[in-house]
Design an enzyme around this catalytic site. Structure first.
Site, PDB file in Angstrom:
ATOM      1  CG  ASN A 136      -0.388   0.023   2.338  1.00  0.00           C
ATOM      2  OD1 ASN A 136       0.798  -0.389   2.483  1.00  0.00           O
ATOM      3  ND2 ASN A 136      -0.930   0.482   3.498  1.00  0.00           N
ATOM      4  CD  GLU A 234       6.417   0.062  12.491  1.00  0.00           C
ATOM      5  OE1 GLU A 234       5.203   0.601  13.005  1.00  0.00           O
ATOM      6  OE2 GLU A 234       7.563   0.453  13.067  1.00  0.00           O
ATOM      7  CB  CYS A 268      -1.174   0.884   8.523  1.00  0.00           C
ATOM      8  SG  CYS A 268       0.023   2.208   8.301  1.00  0.00           S
ATOM      9  CD  GLU A 448       9.459   0.721   9.304  1.00  0.00           C
ATOM     10  OE1 GLU A 448       8.440   1.021   8.941  1.00  0.00           O
ATOM     11  OE2 GLU A 448      10.307   0.027   8.858  1.00  0.00           O
TER      12      GLU A 448
END
Ligand code: NAD
Length: 488
Positions: A136, A234, A268, A448
Site C-alpha cells: 500500500n 509494523e 494502516c 520507523e
C-alpha cells in the site's frame, strides 16, 4: 529457467499486466543473501557521511523520476495520482532526512562514576537485513527501511508485496543509479514462502517487517526459532477519530473523508471508527454521507478520480463480507455498502465509500481491521466513554480528536494508547521526521522514521575507557561497604 513466475496487474483493470517476475526459490534467496553479505563487508568500511551522500543522491534521482514513479504506483497499487505522488515524495523526504543523520550524533557520551574514565556508545551495522513489505506504500515503505539500513552500514534483501513488485524494483533501480554499490540491495520476489525463506536464512541477522498482524506473528516466531534475530514489526491498525460536540464539523467532515476514503481506506492509519458525541452525530453523519456520495470512483491515473479500486477482488469480497456481518449484527448502511463496477475500469475491484451507523463497540466491524473504504460510526455520550472506545482496540497505531477545548485535546493526547495522535486532523498524515509505529498488537516497540528509525538496523555498543592507569572497580571503589567484622 525459473520454475514459476507471477504477474502484478493494474487493480483498476486486472487484464493489464504491469510486470512479471520469477518466484524466488530458497536458493535464489541464498544467492541474494550472499551478494548482500559480500557487498556489505566493503560498505561497512565506508565512513557514515559518505554513505549519507549516496542516500542523498538516491533522493535526487527519485525526485527526477517522481512523475514516472507516481504513475507506476497508481497503475500497480491503485492509488490515485496525487496520493501516488505523495508516496514517492515520502521516499524523497526520507532520503533527505536520513542523509542528514549521517552527520548527526552516532551515540552518547556519559560521565563515569570513577575518576579518569569515560563511557560512550557507538552504532554498528547488523550485517544483512531482510525486509518484507506490503503493497500500500510501495515506494515509501521500502525507503523507510532501506535508507536507514544503508546509512547504518548494512546490506539488504527485500521481498516486496506480490501486488507491487515493479514499484520496489523501480525504487531500487533509482538507488543503484544514484550510486548504491552493486549487490548491496537485492530484491527477491514472490509470496509468503519467499518471505519465509528470508526470515529463516541464517545469514540474515535482522528482519524488518511491515504487514498484517497474522503475518507479523508468523514472521516473528520464525525469526525467533531461527535466531533469535532482531525483528521489527509494523502491523495493522483500527484507527479512531473522536469528535466532541464543540468540534468544527466542516473540518471534521473533510478530515473524515480523507482519513476514511483516501487510498480507498487501505492505509494502516486509515480512519475506520468515527467515535462521535451523540449531540452532533446526526449533523456530522449527514454531512459525511452527502460528501461521500459525491466522490468519484475511477481509474487512479485519471486526475478526476477521487477514490481508486481496492487491491483485488479477494480484498473487495472480504470488505463486503465484513459489511454484511456488520448489518447482520445491527449496523445500518448510511451510504455505500456494496461492490460497484466503474466505466473504463473493466474488472476493477471497486467498493463504494461506505458509512455504517449504529455500530456498537462489540461488533466485529468495530474491532477488526477492514482495510477498505468503510467508516463505522460509534456514538458516545462523554469524553471518557470516547477514550474507552478508542483504547479497547487490540491495535494501537493512530487516533485523532476534534475539539476546540485545549484541555480535552491534551487529556486525549495523554490517555489515548496509540503510537500516533492527531488533534484536529485525521488519523493519516504522518511526517517522516517523527517516529512512526504503534502500540499493542500494532508492533513490537520499534519505530520507523525519525531518529529512532536507525535503531532496528544497528547494534549499539557501550565503550568504557579508563585512563587512570590503575584498576578501578565500579560500584565498589570509593563506596561505603559493609565494615569488616560488622555482624549486625
Ligand atoms: P500481508 O501481511 O498480507 O503481507 C505483507 C508481506 O508479507 C507481503 O510481502 C507478503 O508476501 C509477505 N508474507 C506473507 N506471508 C508471509 C510469511 N509467512 N512469511 C514471510 N512473509 C510473508 O499484508 P498486506 O496485505 O500486504 O498489507 C496490508 C497490511 O499491512 C495491513 O494490515 C496494514 O495495516 C499493514 N500495514 C502496516 C503499516 C505500518 O507501518 N504499521 C504500513 C502499511 C501497511
Amino acid at each position: 529457467m525459473p520454475d514459476r513466475t507471477f504477474a502484478s496487474v493494474n487493480p483498476a483493470r486486472p487484464a493489464e499486466v504491469i510486470a512479471e517476475y520469477p518466484v524466488a526459490s530458497p536458493s535464489d534467496v541464498d544467492a541474494a543473501v550472499a551478494r548482500a553479505a559480500t557487498a556489505q563487508r566493503e560498505w561497512r568500511t565506508v565512513p557514515v557521511p559518505a554513505r549519507a551522500e549516496i542516500v542523498a543522491a538516491c533522493g535526487t534521482v527519485l525526485a527526477q523520476r517522481k512523475d514516472d514513479l507516481a504513475r507506476l504506483v497508481a497503475r500497480e497499487a491503485g492509488k490515485v495520482l496525487v496520493e501516488a505522488g505523495g508516496d514517492v515524495q515520502e521516499a524523497i523526504d526520507m532520503a533527505a532526512y536520513v542523509a542528514g543523520q549521517g552527520r548527526n550524533a552516532w551515540g552518547e557520551t556519559h560521565p563515569c562514576e570513577l575518576p579518569d574514565k569515560i563511557g560512550f556508545t557507538t552504532r554498528h551495522p547488523v550485517g544483512v537485513v531482510g525486509m518484507i513489505t506490503p503493497w500500500n506504500f510501495p515506494v515509501a515503505i521500502p525507503s523507510w527501511k532501506i535508507f536507514p539500513a544503508l546509512l547504518a552500514g548494512n546490506g539488504v534483501v527485500i521481498k516486496p508485496s506480490e501486488h507491487a513488485p515493479a514499484c520496489c524494483e523501480a525504487f531500487v533501480d533509482a538507488c543503484r543509479d544514484a550510486g548504491v554499490p552493486d549487490g548491496l540491495v537485492n530484491v527477491v520476489h514472490g509470496f509468503g514462502e519467499a518471505g519465509g525463506a528470508i526470515v529463516d536464512h541464517p545469514g540474515v541477522r535482522a528482519i524488518s517487517f511491515t504487514g498484517s498482524v497474522p503475518t507479523g506473528r508468523r514472521v516473528a516466531s520464525a525469526a525467533m526459532a531461527n535466531g533469535p534475530k532482531l525483528v521489527s514489526l509494523e502491523l495493522g491498525g483500527k484507527n479512531a477519530m473522536v469528535v466532541m460536540p464543540d468540534a468544527d464539523l466542516e473540518l471534521v467532515t473533510e478530515g473524515a473523508l480523507f482519513g476514511a476514503f483516501g487510498t480507498s481506506g487501505q492505509r494502516c492509519t486509515s480512519t475506520s471508527r468515527l467515535v462521535v458525541h451523540r449531540d452532533v452525530a446526526d449533523e456530522l453523519v449527514d454531512a459525511v454521507v452527502q460528501r461521500a456520495q459525491k466522490l468519484v470512483l475511477g481509474d487512479p491515473t485519471d486526475p478526476a478520480t477521487d477514490v481508486g479500486p481496492v487491491i483485488d477482488a479477494a480484498s473487495r469480497d472480504r470488505i463486503d463480507g465484513m459489511v454484511r456481518d456488520a448489518v447482520a449484527e445491527g449496523a445500518v448502511v448510511a451510504t455505500g455498502g456494496k461492490p460497484v463496477t466503474v466505466e473504463r475500469a473493466e474488472g476493477g475491484a471497486f467498493y463504494e465509500p461506505t458509512v455504517l451507523r449504529g455500530v456498537r463497540r462489540e461488533h466485529r466491524i468495530a474491532r477488526e481491521e477492514v482495510f477498505g473504504p468503510v467508516l463505522s460510526v460509534i456514538e458516545i455520550g462523554s469524553f471518557d466513554e470516547a477514550i474507552d472506545v478508542v483504547n479497547e482496540s487490540e491495535y494501537g497505531l493512530s487516533a485523532a480528536i476534534y475539539t476546540r477545548d485545549i484541555n480535552l485535546a491534551m487529556r486525549a493526547v495523554h490517555q489515548i494508547d496509540t503510537g500516533i495522535v492527531y488533534v484536529n486532523a485525521p488519523t493519516i498524515g504522518a511526517e517522516i521526521h517523527l517516529p512512526f509505529g504503534g502500540n499493542k498488537h500494532t508492533g513490537n516497540g520499534f519505530r520507523e522514521a525519525g531518529k529512532r528509525g536507525l535503531e532496528q538496523f544497528s547494534e549499539v555498543k557501550s565503550v568504557y575507557i579508563d585512563f587512570s592507569g590503575r584498576l578501578q572497580k565500579a560500584q565498589i571503589d570509593n563506596r561505603p561497604g559493609p565494615a569488616a567484622g560488622d555482624a549486625s
